[in-house]
Design an enzyme around this catalytic site. Structure first.
Site, short mmCIF file in Angstrom:
data_model
loop_
_atom_site.label_atom_id
_atom_site.label_comp_id
_atom_site.label_asym_id
_atom_site.label_seq_id
_atom_site.Cartn_x
_atom_site.Cartn_y
_atom_site.Cartn_z
CE1 TYR A 1 23.44 27.83 -67.91
CE2 TYR A 1 24.90 29.69 -68.37
CZ TYR A 1 23.65 29.19 -68.06
OH TYR A 1 22.60 30.04 -67.93
CD1 TRP B 1 26.22 21.66 -66.11
CD2 TRP B 1 24.44 22.68 -65.25
NE1 TRP B 1 25.50 22.16 -67.15
CE2 TRP B 1 24.39 22.81 -66.65
CE3 TRP B 1 23.41 23.28 -64.48
CZ2 TRP B 1 23.37 23.47 -67.31
CZ3 TRP B 1 22.39 23.94 -65.13
CH2 TRP B 1 22.37 24.04 -66.54
CG HIS C 1 16.81 32.63 -62.76
ND1 HIS C 1 16.45 31.45 -62.17
CD2 HIS C 1 17.38 32.31 -63.94
CE1 HIS C 1 16.79 30.45 -62.96
NE2 HIS C 1 17.35 30.95 -64.05
#
Ligand code: GCO
Ligand code: MG
Length: 402
Positions: free
Chosen positions: A160, A402, A312
């Site tokens: 990632y 993930w 974010h």
């Protein structure tokens, strides 16, 4: 009374996929909202087209709070990323319209400035420590005051957060890419490159790291303790946040600050995290947590408990979202930091305007509304292409976060 006359949903892939809502009033005022949910874009497009657009026509665009309550409570089915992203798009577009009608940039409607600019962090990465160090150097020389550092774990290859092209773009394949994961290898390696960054560049800037939901609470506690000498600004998503109570254990063991919330959608999803002061930064966004109306509510709750904001801001948040985020960031008293990755050139051909970057800070535009325009003609050059986020598998073949 002005009425909502038209609401159109655009799905296009200029560099990556974006879903955009455009609302037009009977007075000809146009408002934009971002409705992008990475890898599940068409679900939100259908939610808007098939279920919300018919409800909007003829309504008063000025009644933003009422519209939020109507769409949220009227759905009966609570929360969830698809519903909340669709509501976000409507809410954001109505704030854009309100700003244009008032002749004011949206941050003025949110109480005006609390600060001169919005501190941002960007993403440095590398296939190994040496490459990461070069990348950190590049961001520092560009004037960034905060940098996130991620490097590929040698034993597991790519992981990632490691950039291949100009921008890190995880949703890159027509079907999900399956990537290997090994927690022990990560726990052994990640602290070494964070230490290397501090050793080389010192402590005169903020250093961040994203664990991306991959550790158990106890592993996260071990990681947080190991990196305490690096004095991170935060470790992000140390453990999956569905279980808010899980953060208590991390908290008891380490003074490394914790940020979470990018995949969460409502004030109820972060209630325990905030009221029990289990996190330091809440990362919910305009686009996935119910628009400016609801995000402001989350940030106000956070302020009561000394939790700061750190929204974010990956490439999958369109320039419309980023503009809305910066209007809110500049206004709220408990702002912390804003993630900012920038966008591909193709994206910026379609979305014009938006915040400007200078010396590691973003600044909202002073034009009425959010300050972003959608070029429909340019978007037609980039038809929708399906792209999925990757899936992680442990070395024994089982699925990991993930
Ligand atoms: C971040 C995020 C992203 C997400 C992406 C998923 O901190 O920027 O974790 O990189 O993985 O936004 O769509
Ligand atoms: Mg993240």
């Amino acid at each position: 009374m002005s009425k909502i006359e038209r609401a159109e949903v655009f799905v296009a892939s200029p560099g990556r996929t974006f879903v955009t809502l455009r609302i037009t009033t009977s007075d000809g005022v146009v408002g934009l909202g971002d409705a992008t949910l990475n890898g599940r874009e068409l679900a939100v497009a259908s939610y808007l087209r098939d279920h919300l657009v018919p409800l909007l026509i003829g309504k008063d665009p000025a009644r933003i709070e009422d519209m939020w309550q109507y769409l949220y409570k009227g759905a009966y089915w609570r929360r969830g990323p698809v519903t909340m992203t669709a509501i976000s798009a409507v809410d954001t577009a109505l704030w854009d319209i309100k700003g244009k009608v008032a002749g004011l940039p949206v941050y003025q409607l949110l109480g005006g400035r609390s600060r001169d600019g919005v501190l941002v962090y960007s993403h440095a990465s590398g296939r190994d420590t040496a490459e990461l160090l070069d990348d950190v150097e590049r961001f520092l020389s560009l004037g960034y005051k905060a940098v996130r550092a991620q490097a590929a774990v040698p034993e597991v290859g790519g992981t990632y957060g490691v950039r291949k092209g100009k921008l890190y773009e995880p949703a890159a394949t027509a079907l999900p890419d399956e990537q290997p994961w090994d927690t022990e290898a990560y726990l052994n390696f990640a602290p070494t490159y964070l230490e290397a960054v501090r050793e080389r560049f010192g402590f005169g800037f903020h250093l961040l790291h994203d664990v991306h939901h991959r550790l158990t609470p106890l592993e996260a506690a071990r990681f947080g303790k190991a990196v305490e000498p690096c004095r991170l600004y935060w470790m992000e998503d140390p453990t999956p946040a569905e279980n808010q109570e899980a953060f208590r254990l991390i908290r008891q063991h380490t003074t490394t600050p914790i940020a979470t919330g990018e995949v969460l959608n409502s004030i109820w999803d972060v209630q325990t995290l905030i009221t029990e002061q289990l996190i330091d930064y809440v990362r919910t966004t305009v686009v996935h947590a119910g628009g400016l109306t609801h995000l402001r509510r989350i940030f106000d709750l956070a302020a009561l408990y000394g939790v700061r904001t750190g929204s974010h801001g990956a490439t999958d948040l369109s320039p419309v979202s980023m503009a809305a985020a910066v209007h809110l960031d500049v206004a709220v008293p408990n702002f912390g930091i804003q993630e900012y990755m920038g966008h591909a050139d193709e994206t910026l051909e379609v979305f014009r305007g938006g915040p400007t970057l200078a010396a590691g800070m973003l600044h909202p535009t002073e034009v009425p509304g959010l300050g972003v325009e959608y070029d429909e003609k340019a978007a037609e050059r980039y038809p929708y292409e399906a792209r999925y986020l990757p899936v992680a598998r442990r070395l024994d073949g089982s699925v990991h976060d993930w």
